[in-house]
Design a protein around this motif. Structure first.
Motif, mmCIF file in Angstrom:
data_model
loop_
_atom_site.group_PDB
_atom_site.id
_atom_site.type_symbol
_atom_site.label_atom_id
_atom_site.label_comp_id
_atom_site.label_asym_id
_atom_site.label_seq_id
_atom_site.Cartn_x
_atom_site.Cartn_y
_atom_site.Cartn_z
ATOM 1 N N GLU A 1 0.813 -1.210 0.000
ATOM 2 C CA GLU A 1 0.000 0.000 0.000
ATOM 3 C C GLU A 1 0.854 1.271 0.000
ATOM 4 O OE1 GLU A 1 -2.535 -0.665 3.346
ATOM 5 O OE2 GLU A 1 -3.627 -2.282 2.342
ATOM 6 N N THR A 2 2.021 1.228 0.640
ATOM 7 C CA THR A 2 2.853 2.431 0.734
ATOM 8 C C THR A 2 3.946 2.498 -0.322
ATOM 9 O OG1 THR A 2 4.308 1.357 2.358
ATOM 10 C CG2 THR A 2 2.436 2.639 3.213
ATOM 11 N N LYS A 3 4.435 1.334 -0.771
ATOM 12 C CA LYS A 3 5.558 1.293 -1.710
ATOM 13 C C LYS A 3 5.189 0.681 -3.059
ATOM 14 C CE LYS A 3 8.671 0.419 2.213
ATOM 15 N NZ LYS A 3 9.604 -0.570 2.825
ATOM 16 N N ASN A 4 3.969 0.159 -3.175
ATOM 17 C CA ASN A 4 3.551 -0.557 -4.382
ATOM 18 C C ASN A 4 4.444 -1.759 -4.675
ATOM 19 O OD1 ASN A 4 1.183 0.648 -5.198
ATOM 20 N ND2 ASN A 4 2.206 2.196 -6.429
ATOM 21 N N PHE A 5 4.969 -2.373 -3.607
ATOM 22 C CA PHE A 5 5.927 -3.469 -3.797
ATOM 23 C C PHE A 5 6.089 -4.252 -2.508
ATOM 24 C CE2 PHE A 5 10.319 -5.019 -3.273
ATOM 25 C CZ PHE A 5 10.475 -5.783 -4.425
ATOM 26 N N TYR A 6 6.184 -5.569 -2.633
ATOM 27 C CA TYR A 6 6.740 -6.379 -1.548
ATOM 28 C C TYR A 6 7.462 -7.578 -2.149
ATOM 29 C CZ TYR A 6 2.558 -9.513 -1.686
ATOM 30 O OH TYR A 6 1.559 -10.378 -2.055
ATOM 31 N N GLU A 7 8.319 -8.187 -1.343
ATOM 32 C CA GLU A 7 9.083 -9.344 -1.811
ATOM 33 C C GLU A 7 9.111 -10.407 -0.724
ATOM 34 O OE1 GLU A 7 13.368 -10.537 -3.891
ATOM 35 O OE2 GLU A 7 13.023 -8.481 -3.178
ATOM 36 N N LEU A 8 8.792 -11.619 -1.091
ATOM 37 C CA LEU A 8 8.863 -12.742 -0.172
ATOM 38 C C LEU A 8 10.308 -13.179 0.013
ATOM 39 C CD1 LEU A 8 5.927 -14.967 -1.556
ATOM 40 C CD2 LEU A 8 5.813 -13.175 0.207
ATOM 41 N N THR A 9 10.596 -13.774 1.177
ATOM 42 C CA THR A 9 11.904 -14.396 1.372
ATOM 43 C C THR A 9 11.976 -15.661 0.514
ATOM 44 O OG1 THR A 9 11.188 -15.816 3.191
ATOM 45 C CG2 THR A 9 11.915 -13.575 3.757
ATOM 46 N N GLN A 10 13.171 -16.214 0.367
ATOM 47 C CA GLN A 10 13.327 -17.426 -0.431
ATOM 48 C C GLN A 10 12.527 -18.579 0.164
ATOM 49 O OE1 GLN A 10 14.713 -17.621 -3.419
ATOM 50 N NE2 GLN A 10 14.083 -19.777 -3.542
ATOM 51 N N ASP A 11 12.545 -18.700 1.497
ATOM 52 C CA ASP A 11 11.773 -19.766 2.144
ATOM 53 C C ASP A 11 10.275 -19.573 1.910
ATOM 54 O OD1 ASP A 11 14.057 -20.966 3.063
ATOM 55 O OD2 ASP A 11 13.910 -20.160 5.101
ATOM 56 N N GLU A 12 9.816 -18.329 1.968
ATOM 57 C CA GLU A 12 8.396 -18.059 1.729
ATOM 58 C C GLU A 12 8.013 -18.375 0.285
ATOM 59 O OE1 GLU A 12 7.799 -14.425 5.001
ATOM 60 O OE2 GLU A 12 8.375 -13.980 2.927
ATOM 61 N N LEU A 13 8.885 -18.036 -0.645
ATOM 62 C CA LEU A 13 8.621 -18.319 -2.051
ATOM 63 C C LEU A 13 8.514 -19.824 -2.301
ATOM 64 C CD1 LEU A 13 8.289 -17.501 -4.997
ATOM 65 C CD2 LEU A 13 10.784 -17.368 -5.173
ATOM 66 N N VAL A 14 9.410 -20.590 -1.701
ATOM 67 C CA VAL A 14 9.355 -22.049 -1.846
ATOM 68 C C VAL A 14 8.022 -22.571 -1.324
ATOM 69 C CG1 VAL A 14 10.332 -24.225 -1.009
ATOM 70 C CG2 VAL A 14 11.848 -22.396 -1.804
ATOM 71 N N ARG A 15 7.584 -22.044 -0.203
ATOM 72 C CA ARG A 15 6.310 -22.494 0.365
ATOM 73 C C ARG A 15 5.148 -22.142 -0.565
ATOM 74 N NH1 ARG A 15 4.269 -21.523 6.603
ATOM 75 N NH2 ARG A 15 2.394 -22.816 6.441
ATOM 76 N N LEU A 16 5.184 -20.942 -1.125
ATOM 77 C CA LEU A 16 4.145 -20.534 -2.069
ATOM 78 C C LEU A 16 4.144 -21.443 -3.293
ATOM 79 C CD1 LEU A 16 1.992 -18.261 -2.702
ATOM 80 C CD2 LEU A 16 3.821 -17.127 -3.995
ATOM 81 N N GLN A 17 5.343 -21.743 -3.805
ATOM 82 C CA GLN A 17 5.450 -22.561 -5.011
ATOM 83 C C GLN A 17 5.121 -24.032 -4.763
ATOM 84 O OE1 GLN A 17 9.451 -21.655 -6.264
ATOM 85 N NE2 GLN A 17 8.808 -19.905 -7.519
ATOM 86 N N ASN A 18 5.132 -24.460 -3.518
ATOM 87 C CA ASN A 18 4.694 -25.818 -3.211
ATOM 88 C C ASN A 18 3.187 -25.979 -3.463
ATOM 89 O OD1 ASN A 18 7.193 -26.801 -2.455
ATOM 90 N ND2 ASN A 18 6.922 -26.320 -0.284
#
Length: 490
Positions: free
Chosen positions: A352-369
């Protein structure tokens, strides 16, 4: 069952709310959303129990597992609206298209789009709660083309409810626009805005969170709710058809109970995909959920890279306009389920404030599972429409066509795929006519007739009749004037 808040508790709202409270006031603390405290576990016993059940029997039992605080008589009245779909015995047909690809057709309701699956019963439920509490509600709806007609259809002439529906002028198909602007019930207001869907959705969220707007409504003895999928009242009904679609594959002998499948979902605001995710967590055997996008492919980038990046992005108009969305509200509920409220609040505040966020590598792996994704541009989509029709005898709309590419790129051939068709061909006829015959710049009625002739399909009366109805909703405004226009309507 209690409902809790994705971004934590601000002490100004109750920490726990009931289902009826969550759907009457869908925005939670810090601008977050409501989610179930726990999801009911269904498992094989539940699936086997309903292998030969009707859609309504399945729906009734699933809703009972959530222990929602809605009278059984109201639930029955709400679910009985599925009897008005094309086939009383099966409101959601699942059809084989290719060797391991089955399409779940969600568009057989009154507005010919998948939003009817949730909004038809939702209208009965919300209106009944309002009457029981002797309260009046303003229902806000922001639409990229399908939510609007479905919300107007379900709420028209219902007691204790008024609806203000926002749509991007020029950002819908002609049929979608006519479905809205010809509605003449006195409790409905349709407002076109000079902008895109995200402008309408941002206005909706701002008004839902605005103490000043609520105070103004209170002087008129009106409370505030929403028909968009920020409202869990929408999501709970979307879970059902994912369970039904899996059971249909078992009934047809396409799979055996317990065998995993892919769910391939054309995604805009992510409510449809969220319903599939919850169905998976509740016990439906799923290998992975595949997210299909168009050129507005922020979801593909999120799932591939872990970055939700809206910096310097603008909505691109496409041949699949109901997916022309950059801020997908229901991703927040996935973030909460996977990473908890503190991380969800941090990520959403960054967006909402930066128009951007980034997941950590561990979070990305969990999402991609759980998720995979790809996007399909308009020309690719039209080729899939043409090839699937002429090679497989199946006619699909441009949103469903996006699933065809991700079916090829994201799924394993030995695992069955259920793809979700979110709209009937009649709602996007110029694109489909161009795909099938090459004709350009056809108006909707000309394109409808052309497709009808080529595909030997009848144009439904509910669509054909739109072109003879009087346009009664003529309001087109700047996005800065939305609040003023709504208050004028009230």
């Amino acid at each position: 069952m209690n409902f809790i808040q994705t971004r934590g508790h601000d002490k100004n709202r109750p920490q726990y709310v009931t289902f009826s409270q969550a759907i009457l006031s869908p925005i939670a603390s810090f601008g977050g959303l409501y989610v179930p405290e726990n999801l009911p576990e269904l498992g094989k016993e539940f699936l086997n129990k309903h292998l030969n059940s009707s859609y309504k029997e399945l729906a009734s039992d699933m809703l009972s597992r959530f222990e929602i605080d809605i009278d059984e008589s109201v639930i029955k009245e709400a679910l009985d609206l599925y009897d008005n779909f094309d086939d009383v015995s099966n409101p959601v047909p699942v059809k084989k298209v290719k060797e391991n690809l089955y399409i779940s057709e969600l568009y057989h309701g009154p507005t010919r789009a998948f939003k009817d699956m949730a909004l038809q019963p939702f209208g009965v439920v919300l209106s009944s709660i309002a009457q029981k509490r002797n309260e009046n509600y303003l229902i806000l709806a922001a639409t990229s083309g399908d939510t609007g007609p479905a919300a107007l259809e379900t709420f028209k002439n219902r007691a204790n409810v008024q609806v203000a529906c926002l749509y991007p002028d020029g950002g819908t198909s002609d049929v979608q626009r006519l479905q809205m602007v010809t509605e003449d019930a006195p409790n409905l207001k349709v407002i076109g805005i000079n902008g895109v869907f995200d402008d309408a959705q941002n206005a909706l969220k701002r008004l839902l969170a605005s103490d000043d707007f609520r105070a103004e409504l209170k002087t008129k003895n009106i409370s505030l709710s929403a028909a968009n999928s920020v409202n869990f009242g929408r999501i709970i009904f979307q879970i059902i058809y994912h369970i039904h679609s899996y059971l249909e594959l078992v009934r047809q002998g396409a799979t055996v109970m317990g065998e995993k499948v892919y769910l391939n979902v054309p995604s805009g605001n992510f409510g449809n995909a969220l319903g599939g995710y919850y169905a998976w967590k509740m016990g439906v055997p799923v290998e992975k959920i595949i997210i299909s996008s168009n050129e507005n492919n922020v979801l593909t980038k999120l799932i591939k890279t872990g970055k939700y990046d809206l910096r310097d992005l603008h909505v691109v108009g496409t041949t699949s306009p109901a997916m022309d969305i950059l801020k997908s509200s229901n991703v927040e509920r996935i973030l909460y389920d996977m990473f908890g409220l503190e991380r969800t609040r941090e990520l959403m505040e960054d967006l909402e404030t930066k128009n951007f966020y980034e997941l950590t590598q561990d979070e990305l792996v969990r999402l991609q599972n759980s998720f995979d994704a790809d996007f399909c541009n308009g020309e690719e989509g039209k080729k899939y429409i043409k090839d699937t029709f002429y090679n497989d005898g199946y006619l699909m709309d441009p949103h469903t066509a996006t699933c065809m590419k991700s079916y090829e790129t994201c799924s394993s051939p030995e695992i069955k795929t259920i793809a979700y068709s979110t709209a009937e061909w009649t709602k996007f006829s110029p694109v489909i006519a161009n795909a099938l015959t090459g004709e350009l710049d056809a108006h909707d009625i000309e394109a409808l007739e052309s497709i009808s002739k080529v595909a030997k399909l009848d144009i439904p009366d509910m669509v054909k009749g739109l072109f003879d109805k009087e346009v009664v909703q003529n309001t087109i405004i700047e996005k800065e004037d939305i609040e003023k226009e709504i208050l004028k309507f009230l």
